[in-house]
Design a protein around this motif. Structure first.
Motif, PDB file in Angstrom:
ATOM      1  N   ARG A  10       0.833  -1.216   0.000  1.00  0.00           N
ATOM      2  CA  ARG A  10       0.000   0.000   0.000  1.00  0.00           C
ATOM      3  C   ARG A  10       0.865   1.262   0.000  1.00  0.00           C
ATOM      4  O   ARG A  10       0.546   2.243  -0.675  1.00  0.00           O
ATOM      5  N   GLU A  11       1.955   1.250   0.755  1.00  0.00           N
ATOM      6  CA  GLU A  11       2.851   2.407   0.807  1.00  0.00           C
ATOM      7  C   GLU A  11       3.465   2.684  -0.564  1.00  0.00           C
ATOM      8  O   GLU A  11       3.547   3.838  -0.997  1.00  0.00           O
ATOM      9  N   ILE A  12       3.887   1.630  -1.248  1.00  0.00           N
ATOM     10  CA  ILE A  12       4.494   1.786  -2.571  1.00  0.00           C
ATOM     11  C   ILE A  12       3.481   2.355  -3.555  1.00  0.00           C
ATOM     12  O   ILE A  12       3.778   3.292  -4.306  1.00  0.00           O
ATOM     13  N   ILE A  13       2.280   1.805  -3.543  1.00  0.00           N
ATOM     14  CA  ILE A  13       1.240   2.284  -4.461  1.00  0.00           C
ATOM     15  C   ILE A  13       0.841   3.719  -4.108  1.00  0.00           C
ATOM     16  O   ILE A  13       0.681   4.557  -4.992  1.00  0.00           O
ATOM     17  N   ALA A  14       0.712   4.003  -2.823  1.00  0.00           N
ATOM     18  CA  ALA A  14       0.360   5.363  -2.387  1.00  0.00           C
ATOM     19  C   ALA A  14       1.418   6.366  -2.818  1.00  0.00           C
ATOM     20  O   ALA A  14       1.089   7.478  -3.239  1.00  0.00           O
ATOM     21  N   GLU A  15       2.675   5.970  -2.734  1.00  0.00           N
ATOM     22  CA  GLU A  15       3.758   6.859  -3.154  1.00  0.00           C
ATOM     23  C   GLU A  15       3.620   7.214  -4.632  1.00  0.00           C
ATOM     24  O   GLU A  15       3.772   8.371  -5.017  1.00  0.00           O
ATOM     25  N   GLN A  16       3.299   6.234  -5.460  1.00  0.00           N
ATOM     26  CA  GLN A  16       3.124   6.488  -6.888  1.00  0.00           C
ATOM     27  C   GLN A  16       1.925   7.396  -7.155  1.00  0.00           C
ATOM     28  O   GLN A  16       1.946   8.193  -8.082  1.00  0.00           O
ATOM     29  N   ALA A  17       0.883   7.257  -6.336  1.00  0.00           N
ATOM     30  CA  ALA A  17      -0.340   8.047  -6.526  1.00  0.00           C
ATOM     31  C   ALA A  17      -0.303   9.371  -5.767  1.00  0.00           C
ATOM     32  O   ALA A  17      -1.238  10.156  -5.860  1.00  0.00           O
ATOM     33  N   MET A  18       0.784   9.594  -5.016  1.00  0.00           N
ATOM     34  CA  MET A  18       0.916  10.781  -4.175  1.00  0.00           C
ATOM     35  C   MET A  18      -0.261  10.895  -3.210  1.00  0.00           C
ATOM     36  O   MET A  18      -0.920  11.937  -3.097  1.00  0.00           O
ATOM     37  N   LEU A  19      -0.549   9.777  -2.544  1.00  0.00           N
ATOM     38  CA  LEU A  19      -1.626   9.696  -1.560  1.00  0.00           C
ATOM     39  C   LEU A  19      -1.066   9.165  -0.250  1.00  0.00           C
ATOM     40  O   LEU A  19       0.075   8.727  -0.179  1.00  0.00           O
ATOM     41  N   GLU A  20      -1.909   9.151   0.763  1.00  0.00           N
ATOM     42  CA  GLU A  20      -1.562   8.508   2.025  1.00  0.00           C
ATOM     43  C   GLU A  20      -1.895   7.022   1.891  1.00  0.00           C
ATOM     44  O   GLU A  20      -2.889   6.669   1.239  1.00  0.00           O
ATOM     45  N   PRO A  21      -1.115   6.139   2.505  1.00  0.00           N
ATOM     46  CA  PRO A  21      -1.388   4.701   2.392  1.00  0.00           C
ATOM     47  C   PRO A  21      -2.809   4.305   2.798  1.00  0.00           C
ATOM     48  O   PRO A  21      -3.386   3.382   2.217  1.00  0.00           O
ATOM     49  N   GLU A  22      -3.403   5.021   3.761  1.00  0.00           N
ATOM     50  CA  GLU A  22      -4.759   4.703   4.203  1.00  0.00           C
ATOM     51  C   GLU A  22      -5.783   4.913   3.088  1.00  0.00           C
ATOM     52  O   GLU A  22      -6.882   4.366   3.128  1.00  0.00           O
ATOM     53  N   GLN A  23      -5.437   5.733   2.101  1.00  0.00           N
ATOM     54  CA  GLN A  23      -6.351   6.002   0.993  1.00  0.00           C
ATOM     55  C   GLN A  23      -6.349   4.867  -0.047  1.00  0.00           C
ATOM     56  O   GLN A  23      -7.216   4.824  -0.909  1.00  0.00           O
ATOM     57  N   VAL A  24      -5.386   3.969   0.040  1.00  0.00           N
ATOM     58  CA  VAL A  24      -5.281   2.849  -0.893  1.00  0.00           C
ATOM     59  C   VAL A  24      -6.087   1.690  -0.318  1.00  0.00           C
ATOM     60  O   VAL A  24      -5.585   0.878   0.442  1.00  0.00           O
ATOM     61  N   SER A  37      -1.196   4.895 -16.695  1.00  0.00           N
ATOM     62  CA  SER A  37      -0.436   3.716 -17.117  1.00  0.00           C
ATOM     63  C   SER A  37       1.048   3.850 -16.778  1.00  0.00           C
ATOM     64  O   SER A  37       1.677   2.870 -16.358  1.00  0.00           O
ATOM     65  N   LEU A  38       1.617   5.036 -16.914  1.00  0.00           N
ATOM     66  CA  LEU A  38       3.021   5.229 -16.558  1.00  0.00           C
ATOM     67  C   LEU A  38       3.219   5.053 -15.053  1.00  0.00           C
ATOM     68  O   LEU A  38       4.176   4.398 -14.617  1.00  0.00           O
ATOM     69  N   GLY A  39       2.303   5.590 -14.260  1.00  0.00           N
ATOM     70  CA  GLY A  39       2.379   5.417 -12.817  1.00  0.00           C
ATOM     71  C   GLY A  39       2.270   3.955 -12.418  1.00  0.00           C
ATOM     72  O   GLY A  39       2.935   3.505 -11.485  1.00  0.00           O
ATOM     73  N   MET A  40       1.442   3.202 -13.139  1.00  0.00           N
ATOM     74  CA  MET A  40       1.289   1.779 -12.839  1.00  0.00           C
ATOM     75  C   MET A  40       2.579   1.033 -13.159  1.00  0.00           C
ATOM     76  O   MET A  40       3.003   0.163 -12.399  1.00  0.00           O
ATOM     77  N   VAL A  41       3.222   1.381 -14.266  1.00  0.00           N
ATOM     78  CA  VAL A  41       4.507   0.762 -14.623  1.00  0.00           C
ATOM     79  C   VAL A  41       5.540   1.065 -13.537  1.00  0.00           C
ATOM     80  O   VAL A  41       6.270   0.168 -13.096  1.00  0.00           O
ATOM     81  N   GLU A  42       5.580   2.311 -13.080  1.00  0.00           N
ATOM     82  CA  GLU A  42       6.521   2.680 -12.021  1.00  0.00           C
ATOM     83  C   GLU A  42       6.223   1.930 -10.731  1.00  0.00           C
ATOM     84  O   GLU A  42       7.138   1.480 -10.031  1.00  0.00           O
ATOM     85  N   ALA A  43       4.932   1.766 -10.406  1.00  0.00           N
ATOM     86  CA  ALA A  43       4.551   1.014  -9.203  1.00  0.00           C
ATOM     87  C   ALA A  43       4.974  -0.449  -9.335  1.00  0.00           C
ATOM     88  O   ALA A  43       5.475  -1.051  -8.375  1.00  0.00           O
ATOM     89  N   ILE A  44       4.780  -1.017 -10.517  1.00  0.00           N
ATOM     90  CA  ILE A  44       5.173  -2.417 -10.745  1.00  0.00           C
ATOM     91  C   ILE A  44       6.679  -2.574 -10.581  1.00  0.00           C
ATOM     92  O   ILE A  44       7.146  -3.505  -9.911  1.00  0.00           O
ATOM     93  N   PHE A  45       7.461  -1.663 -11.148  1.00  0.00           N
ATOM     94  CA  PHE A  45       8.914  -1.727 -10.982  1.00  0.00           C
ATOM     95  C   PHE A  45       9.299  -1.625  -9.510  1.00  0.00           C
ATOM     96  O   PHE A  45      10.176  -2.355  -9.031  1.00  0.00           O
ATOM     97  N   ALA A  46       8.639  -0.732  -8.776  1.00  0.00           N
ATOM     98  CA  ALA A  46       8.932  -0.568  -7.346  1.00  0.00           C
ATOM     99  C   ALA A  46       8.581  -1.830  -6.565  1.00  0.00           C
ATOM    100  O   ALA A  46       9.325  -2.234  -5.665  1.00  0.00           O
ATOM    101  N   LEU A  47       7.447  -2.457  -6.910  1.00  0.00           N
ATOM    102  CA  LEU A  47       7.056  -3.703  -6.232  1.00  0.00           C
ATOM    103  C   LEU A  47       8.044  -4.818  -6.547  1.00  0.00           C
ATOM    104  O   LEU A  47       8.425  -5.598  -5.657  1.00  0.00           O
TER     105      LEU A  47
END
Length: 88
Positions: A10-24, A37-47
């Motif tokens: 959740r933290e990784i995805i929240a970081e990509q979305a510029m949100l708080e983890p609780e919002q995920v 789609s670019l943010g999703m690619v970046e999230a996938i690489f981070a995961l």
């Protein structure tokens, strides 16, 4: 899997979305969180880097991949499955 792993995903995805983890939330879609789609690619690489896993290159094609990116809950479950498969 552990709550710690779910929290980190959740933290990784929240970081990509510029949100708080609780919002995920599990039922949130990438689009609803403002992840393009670019943010999703970046999230996938981070995961992949965080958990030392390989996410299928066709993850954005649900009919062609077992890695479902339709909701955050599906992404969390898919990452947990890949980590468990790697450990087995």
């Amino acid at each position: 899997m552990s709550d710690e792993m779910r929290t980190r995903i959740r933290e990784i995805i929240a970081e990509q979305a510029m949100l708080e983890p609780e919002q995920v939330t599990d039922d949130a879609t990438p689009e609803a969180l403002g992840i393009d789609s670019l943010g999703m690619v970046e999230a996938i690489f981070a995961l992949e880097e965080e958990f030392d896993i390989s996410i299928p290159f066709n993850a954005n094609e649900p009919e062609a991949s077992e890695f479902d990116i339709s909701t955050m809950g599906a992404i969390i479950a898919a990452v947990e499955r890949l980590v468990a498969d790697k450990a087995a």
